[in-house]
Enzyme design. Structure first.
Site, PDB file in Angstrom:
ATOM      1  N   ASP A  99      17.370 -10.445 -69.357  1.00 42.65           N
ATOM      2  CA  ASP A  99      16.643  -9.742 -70.414  1.00 42.65           C
ATOM      3  C   ASP A  99      15.522 -10.670 -70.890  1.00 42.65           C
ATOM      4  O   ASP A  99      15.789 -11.694 -71.507  1.00 42.65           O
ATOM      5  CB  ASP A  99      17.578  -9.410 -71.592  1.00 42.65           C
ATOM      6  CG  ASP A  99      18.662  -8.400 -71.223  1.00 42.65           C
ATOM      7  OD1 ASP A  99      18.827  -8.112 -70.012  1.00 42.65           O
ATOM      8  OD2 ASP A  99      19.345  -7.914 -72.140  1.00 42.65           O
ATOM      9  N   LYS A 142      13.920  -2.776 -73.327  1.00 37.89           N
ATOM     10  CA  LYS A 142      14.950  -3.041 -74.334  1.00 37.89           C
ATOM     11  C   LYS A 142      14.289  -3.159 -75.694  1.00 37.89           C
ATOM     12  O   LYS A 142      13.186  -3.714 -75.817  1.00 37.89           O
ATOM     13  CB  LYS A 142      15.689  -4.333 -73.953  1.00 37.89           C
ATOM     14  CG  LYS A 142      16.724  -4.832 -74.960  1.00 37.89           C
ATOM     15  CD  LYS A 142      17.396  -6.092 -74.430  1.00 37.89           C
ATOM     16  CE  LYS A 142      18.248  -6.780 -75.487  1.00 37.89           C
ATOM     17  NZ  LYS A 142      18.887  -8.008 -74.972  1.00 37.89           N
ATOM     18  N   LYS A 191      17.583   0.013 -72.916  1.00 42.32           N
ATOM     19  CA  LYS A 191      18.689  -0.678 -73.578  1.00 42.32           C
ATOM     20  C   LYS A 191      18.359  -0.789 -75.058  1.00 42.32           C
ATOM     21  O   LYS A 191      17.276  -1.243 -75.427  1.00 42.32           O
ATOM     22  CB  LYS A 191      18.898  -2.073 -72.976  1.00 42.32           C
ATOM     23  CG  LYS A 191      19.996  -2.895 -73.688  1.00 42.32           C
ATOM     24  CD  LYS A 191      20.226  -4.231 -72.993  1.00 42.32           C
ATOM     25  CE  LYS A 191      21.184  -5.126 -73.772  1.00 42.32           C
ATOM     26  NZ  LYS A 191      21.460  -6.407 -73.074  1.00 42.32           N
TER      27      LYS A 191
END
Length: 215
Positions: free
Chosen positions: A89, A151, A180
């Site tokens: 991430d 995300k 996400k």
């Protein structure tokens, strides 16, 4: 609902000890969470603890500010993949995005994805610092750069995810890449609402509470 299929069981506090990581991984195994999300220094330990399971090891790159050089992010990503991370991430360069230097933002994501290869790359937008238009632009850049997810948040910004953010992100990416949501998701009702909006993964330190309905 099988929340465990959506949860990256997260511990990104700078104070996390080996004992804390052992507990995190033990909980992930017990509840069969999708993954654990940890800092790079804990990858080897988590990989060893989870070696006979399907729980993924997720780590973070350029975290939490996203403001380091592209070379630093690429090298960090390469190191973590070599250590055994399954997913990364990465925080995008928020300042460059807000400056309108979209090609630099896209090229950075592209270079990181190149070293990540077939492993999953999620791009953290840190939506709390962006306008609606900037959120949409960031999503489109991530799609063009071949990221696998966008995300919402690091959990270290001025706020975490919001339903409004996710609606915007879903509109921008459609079914091209996944979403996400992370930051402030602490109970089953909130988690279900995000999933209903089209979120494929939830980053939370409250995974146990969510799956056991403690909240």
């Amino acid at each position: 609902m099988h929340f465990e299929n959506f949860i990256d069981h997260t511990l990104l506090k700078p104070t996390a000890t080996d004992k804390d990581i052992i507990q995190l991984c033990s909980e992930a195994l017990h509840f069969n969470f999708y993954g654990v999300c940890i800092h790079g220094c804990h990858i080897a330990l988590a990989k060893d603890l989870l070696k006979d399971s399907k729980v993924r090891v997720v780590s973070v790159v350029g975290f939490p500010l996203g403001a380091m050089s592209t070379k630093a992010k690429v090298n960090e990503a390469m190191d973590y993949i070599e250590l055994g991370a399954n997913e990364l991430d990465m925080v995008l360069n928020i300042g460059r995005l807000r400056s309108g230097d979209y090609l630099a933002v896209q090229e950075e994501i592209r270079q990181v994805k190149e070293v990540v290869g077939n492993n999953v790359l999620k791009v953290i937008l840190e939506t709390c610092y962006l306008t609606d238009a900037e959120i949409i632009t960031a999503c489109k850049i991530a799609v063009r750069a071949k990221a696998d997810f966008v995300k919402t948040s690091t959990g270290f910004g001025s706020r975490g995810a919001s339903f409004e953010d996710v609606v915007l992100m879903k509109k921008a990416v459609g079914n091209k890449i996944k979403i996400k949501a992370s930051g402030g998701i602490k109970d089953a009702v909130t988690a279900k609402n995000y999933i209903d909006l089209g979120v494929a993964r939830i980053g939370t330190s409250s995974g146990v509470a969510i799956v056991t309905n403690q909240n």
